[in-house]
Design an enzyme around this catalytic site. Structure first.
Site, PDB file in Angstrom:
ATOM      1  N   GLN A 127       7.851   2.221  10.474  1.00 55.93           N
ATOM      2  CA  GLN A 127       7.601   2.576   9.187  1.00 55.93           C
ATOM      3  C   GLN A 127       8.720   2.528   8.623  1.00 55.93           C
ATOM      4  O   GLN A 127       9.290   1.716   7.424  1.00 55.93           O
ATOM      5  CB  GLN A 127       7.369   4.211   9.018  1.00 55.93           C
ATOM      6  CG  GLN A 127       7.545   4.542   8.386  1.00 55.93           C
ATOM      7  CD  GLN A 127       7.133   4.134   6.721  1.00 55.93           C
ATOM      8  OE1 GLN A 127       5.289   3.667   7.107  1.00 55.93           O
ATOM      9  NE2 GLN A 127       7.210   4.352   5.404  1.00 55.93           N
ATOM     10  N   HIS A 180       7.249   6.288  14.693  1.00 56.87           N
ATOM     11  CA  HIS A 180       6.699   4.989  13.590  1.00 56.87           C
ATOM     12  C   HIS A 180       7.862   3.979  13.830  1.00 56.87           C
ATOM     13  O   HIS A 180       8.135   4.109  12.443  1.00 56.87           O
ATOM     14  CB  HIS A 180       6.140   5.779  12.696  1.00 56.87           C
ATOM     15  CG  HIS A 180       5.104   4.969  12.118  1.00 56.87           C
ATOM     16  ND1 HIS A 180       4.937   3.889  12.305  1.00 56.87           N
ATOM     17  CD2 HIS A 180       4.384   5.626  11.194  1.00 56.87           C
ATOM     18  CE1 HIS A 180       4.276   3.891  11.290  1.00 56.87           C
ATOM     19  NE2 HIS A 180       4.549   5.239  10.415  1.00 56.87           N
ATOM     20  N   ARG A 187       6.298  -2.687   3.805  1.00 54.80           N
ATOM     21  CA  ARG A 187       5.985  -2.666   5.646  1.00 54.80           C
ATOM     22  C   ARG A 187       4.850  -4.178   5.928  1.00 54.80           C
ATOM     23  O   ARG A 187       5.072  -4.678   7.106  1.00 54.80           O
ATOM     24  CB  ARG A 187       4.440  -1.664   5.662  1.00 54.80           C
ATOM     25  CG  ARG A 187       4.269   0.011   5.083  1.00 54.80           C
ATOM     26  CD  ARG A 187       5.226   0.530   6.827  1.00 54.80           C
ATOM     27  NE  ARG A 187       4.863  -0.037   7.945  1.00 54.80           N
ATOM     28  CZ  ARG A 187       3.309   0.971   8.227  1.00 54.80           C
ATOM     29  NH1 ARG A 187       3.628   1.901   7.835  1.00 54.80           N
ATOM     30  NH2 ARG A 187       2.573   0.076   9.555  1.00 54.80           N
ATOM     31  N   CYS A 216       6.998   7.604   3.446  1.00 56.27           N
ATOM     32  CA  CYS A 216       6.061   6.949   3.918  1.00 56.27           C
ATOM     33  C   CYS A 216       4.223   6.397   3.892  1.00 56.27           C
ATOM     34  O   CYS A 216       4.254   5.644   3.867  1.00 56.27           O
ATOM     35  CB  CYS A 216       6.127   6.397   5.393  1.00 56.27           C
ATOM     36  SG  CYS A 216       5.620   8.577   6.122  1.00 56.27           S
ATOM     37  N   ASP A 256       8.073  13.075   4.786  1.00 56.70           N
ATOM     38  CA  ASP A 256       6.978  12.930   4.592  1.00 56.70           C
ATOM     39  C   ASP A 256       6.228  14.058   5.195  1.00 56.70           C
ATOM     40  O   ASP A 256       6.494  15.512   4.702  1.00 56.70           O
ATOM     41  CB  ASP A 256       7.271  12.018   6.590  1.00 56.70           C
ATOM     42  CG  ASP A 256       6.193  12.200   6.838  1.00 56.70           C
ATOM     43  OD1 ASP A 256       4.405  12.073   6.314  1.00 56.70           O
ATOM     44  OD2 ASP A 256       5.680  11.766   8.761  1.00 56.70           O
ATOM     45  N   ARG A 270      -2.445   2.299  17.818  1.00 60.08           N
ATOM     46  CA  ARG A 270      -1.717   3.489  16.990  1.00 60.08           C
ATOM     47  C   ARG A 270      -2.680   4.524  17.794  1.00 60.08           C
ATOM     48  O   ARG A 270      -3.449   4.052  17.645  1.00 60.08           O
ATOM     49  CB  ARG A 270      -1.816   3.456  15.682  1.00 60.08           C
ATOM     50  CG  ARG A 270      -2.307   5.224  14.803  1.00 60.08           C
ATOM     51  CD  ARG A 270      -2.340   5.109  13.401  1.00 60.08           C
ATOM     52  NE  ARG A 270      -0.944   4.273  12.775  1.00 60.08           N
ATOM     53  CZ  ARG A 270      -1.221   4.873  11.739  1.00 60.08           C
ATOM     54  NH1 ARG A 270      -1.920   5.544  10.255  1.00 60.08           N
ATOM     55  NH2 ARG A 270      -0.129   4.726  10.791  1.00 60.08           N
TER      56      ARG A 270
HETATM   57  N1   CP Z   1       2.571   4.447   6.838  1.00 54.95           N
HETATM   58  C1   CP Z   1       1.714   5.127   7.083  1.00 54.95           C
HETATM   59  O1   CP Z   1       2.069   3.911   8.192  1.00 54.95           O
HETATM   60  O2   CP Z   1       0.313   4.921   7.110  1.00 54.95           O
HETATM   61  P1   CP Z   1      -0.877   4.672   6.966  1.00 54.95           P
HETATM   62  O3   CP Z   1      -1.073   5.966   7.893  1.00 54.95           O
HETATM   63  O4   CP Z   1      -1.634   4.305   6.095  1.00 54.95           O
HETATM   64  O5   CP Z   1      -1.065   3.078   7.886  1.00 54.95           O
HETATM   65  N1  NVA Z   2       4.121  11.831  10.693  1.00 57.52           N
HETATM   66  C1  NVA Z   2       2.740  11.368   9.479  1.00 57.52           C
HETATM   67  C2  NVA Z   2       2.901   9.446   9.648  1.00 57.52           C
HETATM   68  C3  NVA Z   2       1.435   9.325   8.670  1.00 57.52           C
HETATM   69  C4  NVA Z   2       2.278   7.741   8.759  1.00 57.52           C
HETATM   70  C5  NVA Z   2       1.285  11.507  10.946  1.00 57.52           C
HETATM   71  O1  NVA Z   2       1.461  11.193  11.986  1.00 57.52           O
HETATM   72  O2  NVA Z   2       0.231  11.808  10.862  1.00 57.52           O
END
Ligand code: CP
Ligand code: NVA
Length: 314
Positions: free
Chosen positions: A141, A138, A301, A273, A233, A111
């Site tokens: 997701q 993502h 997930r 999400c 989101d 990530r």
């Molecule tokens: N939806 C998602 O990726 O959540 P986190 O940021 O908690 O991993």
């Molecule tokens: N769009 C959000 C998703 C978090 C899971 C971000 O990137 O912070």
């Protein structure tokens, strides 16, 4: 359950666009089976002794815990690697990090901010690299999202999905997955918040094969009309905190509300999400209300990523 086929072993999952619709459906089918087995208390040790490294350059609740629990349930082990604790945080290159980590690990989940960094890692490792979120995408997701839609609606082809809000990383991956699976995807975003051009190209190309419709509009009501799935989101993603005030102003009116839900199908579901910012893109009442499938989505997930790991890890 028969052994998992090995033709996807070694594959990266860095963006949805690199996988075919049929390959995505294979993940979903295995995810359904793993979910059923888990609920029945049946172990599925498909990856005994394997190690998944998980590099995090941004915070996480769901991604971290679902991957860590998931690899453990498959008989392997997960290593949480905070990027700031690695030499990566002191300037060691992604290439060198990848070359070394692939001597120890069986797969890496990362990530981070730039998609280019995930691509660079994937180029320099022999083991599968899985994108656990970048500024652009993502994909994990999106797997859980389409799994949840299929589970709730019983189909994906022709499903009408309204995405409301910021055309961000989550929107981009979901849009490409939807197009590959024959869904009708309409994003309602303010001008200037359209999804990434590369993701739009990939979605339009996929849609030509599947008959999906992919649209980006600026009127939330237009997207909501007849929708079977509402998705939203946060308006301020990780790394965009300095833009928060502008985003709040620009995105006002693009949240999921009872008025917009009333324009959709009566039994439409609501997805997010998570994490949610209540009072911005969604209310706590809707997220916890009768139309919400958000908590199943979060659970999925786990199952969808277990399936992904079982298919790609050697
Ligand atoms: N939806 C998602 O990726 O959540 P986190 O940021 O908690 O991993
Ligand atoms: N769009 C959000 C998703 C978090 C899971 C971000 O990137 O912070």
């Amino acid at each position: 359950m028969s052994a998992v086929a090995d033709d996807l072993k070694g594959r990266d999952f860095t963006r949805v666009a690199d996988w075919s619709g049929d390959e995505l459906v294979r993940v979903l089918d295995l995810a359904d089976e793993l979910k059923r087995a888990h609920a029945a208390g049946e172990e599925r040790r498909l990856l005994p002794g394997r190690t998944l490294g998980m590099i995090f350059q941004k915070p996480s609740t769901r991604t971290r815990v679902s991957f860590e629990a998931g690899i453990w349930q498959l008989g392997g082990v997960g290593l949480y690697l905070s990027a700031s604790d690695l030499q990566l945080g002191r300037g060691e290159t992604i290439k060198d990090t990848g070359l070394v980590l692939s001597r120890y690990l069986d797969a890496i989940m990362i990530r981070t901010f730039a998609q280019a960094d995930v691509d660079e890692l994937a180029r320099n490792t022999e083991i599968p690299v899985i994108n656990g979120l970048t500024d652009q995408a993502h994909p994990c997701q999106a797997l859980a999202d389409v799994m949840t839609i299929r589970e709730r609606l019983g189909r994906l082809e022709g499903v009408r999905l309204a995405y409301l809000g910021d055309g961000n990383n989550v929107c981009a991956s979901l849009m490409v997955a939807a197009a590959k699976l024959g869904m009708h995807f309409t994003a309602a975003v303010p001008p200037g918040y359209e999804p990434d051009a590369g993701a739009l190209d990939a979605a339009h190309t996929a849609a030509e094969d599947t008959g999906a419709a992919v649209r980006v509009v600026h009127d939330a009501r237009e997207a909501a009309e007849g929708a079977e799935v509402f998705y939203t989101d946060v308006w301020t993603s990780m790394g965009q905190e300095e833009e928060r005030e502008r985003r709040l102003r620009d995105l006002a009116g693009y949240g999921v509300t009872d008025e917009l839900l009333a324009l959709g199908e009566e039994d439409a579901i609501v997805l997010h999400c998570l994490p949610a910012h209540y009072g911005e893109e969604i209310s706590e009442a809707i997220a916890h209300g009768p139309q919400s499938a958000i908590w199943d989505e979060a659970e999925n997930r786990l199952h969808s990523q277990k399936a992904l790991l079982a298919l790609v890890v050697r």
